[in-house]
Design a protein around this motif. Structure first.
Motif, PDB file in Angstrom:
ATOM      1  N   LEU A 167      -8.948  -8.117  -5.422  1.00  0.00           N
ATOM      2  CA  LEU A 167      -7.868  -8.971  -5.259  1.00  0.00           C
ATOM      3  C   LEU A 167      -7.363  -9.013  -3.815  1.00  0.00           C
ATOM      4  CD1 LEU A 167      -4.980  -9.356  -6.312  1.00  0.00           C
ATOM      5  CD2 LEU A 167      -4.446  -6.895  -6.284  1.00  0.00           C
ATOM      6  N   PHE A 168      -8.283  -8.490  -2.926  1.00  0.00           N
ATOM      7  CA  PHE A 168      -8.048  -8.596  -1.458  1.00  0.00           C
ATOM      8  C   PHE A 168      -9.234  -9.252  -0.828  1.00  0.00           C
ATOM      9  CE2 PHE A 168      -5.524  -5.018  -3.052  1.00  0.00           C
ATOM     10  CZ  PHE A 168      -4.117  -5.375  -2.600  1.00  0.00           C
ATOM     11  N   CYS A 210     -12.756   0.161 -10.523  1.00  0.00           N
ATOM     12  CA  CYS A 210     -12.274  -1.203 -10.669  1.00  0.00           C
ATOM     13  C   CYS A 210     -13.365  -1.846 -11.306  1.00  0.00           C
ATOM     14  CB  CYS A 210     -11.798  -1.837  -9.307  1.00  0.00           C
ATOM     15  SG  CYS A 210     -11.276  -3.351  -9.514  1.00  0.00           S
ATOM     16  N   CYS A 224      -9.953   2.214  -6.923  1.00  0.00           N
ATOM     17  CA  CYS A 224     -11.320   1.066  -6.585  1.00  0.00           C
ATOM     18  C   CYS A 224     -12.234   1.819  -7.367  1.00  0.00           C
ATOM     19  CB  CYS A 224     -11.340   1.120  -5.244  1.00  0.00           C
ATOM     20  SG  CYS A 224     -10.342   0.167  -4.205  1.00  0.00           S
ATOM     21  N   SER A 267      -8.408  -1.013  -1.436  1.00  0.00           N
ATOM     22  CA  SER A 267      -7.046  -0.252  -1.698  1.00  0.00           C
ATOM     23  C   SER A 267      -7.461   1.068  -1.314  1.00  0.00           C
ATOM     24  CB  SER A 267      -6.626  -0.202  -3.193  1.00  0.00           C
ATOM     25  OG  SER A 267      -5.905  -1.317  -3.267  1.00  0.00           O
ATOM     26  N   ARG A 296     -13.835  -2.065  -1.881  1.00  0.00           N
ATOM     27  CA  ARG A 296     -12.860  -0.877  -2.352  1.00  0.00           C
ATOM     28  C   ARG A 296     -11.711  -0.931  -1.047  1.00  0.00           C
ATOM     29  NH1 ARG A 296     -14.603   3.501   1.417  1.00  0.00           N
ATOM     30  NH2 ARG A 296     -13.616   4.690   0.074  1.00  0.00           N
TER      31      ARG A 296
HETATM   32  S1  SF4 Z   1      -8.653  -3.101  -4.045  1.00  0.00           S
HETATM   33 FE1  SF4 Z   1     -10.216  -4.585  -5.020  1.00  0.00          FE
HETATM   34  S2  SF4 Z   1     -11.971  -3.162  -5.579  1.00  0.00           S
HETATM   35 FE2  SF4 Z   1     -10.198  -1.738  -5.263  1.00  0.00          FE
HETATM   36  S3  SF4 Z   1      -8.942  -1.790  -7.304  1.00  0.00           S
HETATM   37 FE3  SF4 Z   1      -8.019  -3.621  -6.044  1.00  0.00          FE
HETATM   38  S4  SF4 Z   1      -9.498  -5.211  -6.788  1.00  0.00           S
HETATM   39 FE4  SF4 Z   1     -10.644  -3.698  -7.505  1.00  0.00          FE
END
Ligand code: SF4
Length: 359
Positions: free
Chosen positions: A294-295, A279, A276, A331, A329
């Motif tokens: 993504l979440f 990211c 993250c 993940s 964040r």
């Molecule tokens: S959880 Fe969300 S912020 Fe973390 S790497 Fe995956 S998409 Fe990016």
């Protein structure tokens, strides 16, 4: 050359204040550099980990962004810092005339990389047209080389067609052709080595991705995740590797080269080595919602804004105000909870479905 491992350091990052004269960065100093555009939520497969069979409501056709709308938004995102665009779905190749969108996007000034992730089922027919339209590289999802297992995973897929598509992409000059494989314990964890042999023999790259709890449809548990370290160990027993690092410091995969010089692989430790901190990915759903993780549970509706006649400046302002407050964040937090024993239940976190978001 130029690759260095960048370790997450969100804890030490301090929130920043928005200022439109400043470069676009989020609350943890992450710029927006990558845009994943879902061009449709339709798919010809029904993979259980992606597709919530019973409850899913398809996006209405007239709610889906037109190619002109996608191109306009892509242009604005590039002006705001995006350098790489990946087209996803659903299955992007079920969208008619996708090559026309590729042709519109590929020459956009400032765009350094345009790619596509597909299940490969229509690639044999489409590869040459995609290449001619300006696509340079492609990722194909392929979790198994066993035809029966393939059918079991996808519910209706034909492995032969996908393999033909992969070879057609290679033949059409798409380079690299990258295979994306999600390894699930008890399902396909015996296929790590066969998949590597397939790729090494035929000149394809491969990326292994740790199984994670995308969307609400999959019945993920940590036990089903074959970790990056386990994947590495299995590979090393057959084909010794050396670590190369992350491409440009931001890429989710850590890359490795085989010591015998025949090919390379990437491993994305989505669960056990979250990234993250680096990211820089924004996502656009097929119906024009800007999603910052993504979440995420929801997106910000850019399509309605556009269709109400917003100017480019007004759209940019909404993108800016969305990105500058971004604190995602997920993940990192999931791994912190799992590691500390605090526990983590995917079903406690309602997310946008993967078939809508494009993974
Ligand atoms: S959880 Fe969300 S912020 Fe973390 S790497 Fe995956 S998409 Fe990016």
């Amino acid at each position: 050359m130029g690759r260095g491992r960048v370790e997450p350091s969100l804890e030490s990052a301090k929130p920043v204040k928005d200022n439109s004269s400043m470069p676009l960065i989020d609350q943890y100093h992450r710029p927006v550099k990558d845009l994943r555009i879902s061009v449709t939520d339709r798919c010809n497969y029904r993979c259980a980990y992606c597709m919530p069979l019973d409850e899913y409501t398809w996006i209405e056709k007239d709610e889906v962004l037109t190619f002109e709308e996608i191109t306009r938004l892509a242009t604005l995102f590039i002006q705001m810092g995006v350098e790489k665009i990946r087209l996803t779905g659903g299955e992007p190749l079920v969208r008619r005339d996708l090559e026309k969108l590729i042709a519109a996007l590929s020459p956009l000034p400032g765009l350094k990389d345009l790619s596509l992730t597909t299940n490969g089922s229509f690639l044999a027919e489409k590869a040459a047209a995609l290449r001619a339209a300006g696509l340079r590289r492609i990722n194909v999802s392929l979790d198994t080389l066993n035809p029966e297992r393939f059918r079991q995973i996808t519910k209706r897929g034909d492995l032969e067609k996908v393999l033909a598509g992969i070879f057609a992409a290679h033949g059409a000059g798409l380079n690299p052709v990258k295979i994306n494989a999600v390894i699930v314990r008890g399902l396909n964890d015996d296929e790590i080595v066969p998949l590597i042999e397939f790729c090494r023999t035929n000149g394809f790259s491969i990326r292994f991705i740790e199984y994670m709890d995308v969307g609400n449809a999959n019945s993920w548990s940590l036990e089903k995740t074959v970790t990056k370290q386990e994947i590495l160990q299995t590979i090393n027993q057959h084909f010794p590797l050396r670590e190369v690092g992350r491409m440009d410091g931001r890429a989710p995969a850590i890359d490795y080269q085989f010591l015998d010089g025949t090919g390379d692989i990437g491993i994305i430790g989505s669960v056990t080595e979250p990234f993250c901190a680096t990211c820089t990915r924004a996502r656009l759903t097929a119906d024009g919602k800007l999603v910052t993780c993504l979440f995420a549970q929801e997106g910000h509706d850019l399509k309605s804004l556009m269709r109400r006649g917003a100017t480019d400046q007004e759209i940019c302002q909404v993108i800016r105000s969305t990105w500058t407050v971004r604190k995602d964040r997920y993940s990192d937090e999931r791994w912190e909870n799992l590691r500390s024993g605090a526990g983590y239940q995917p079903k406690d976190h309602r997310k946008i479905e993967m078939i809508t978001l494009g993974g």
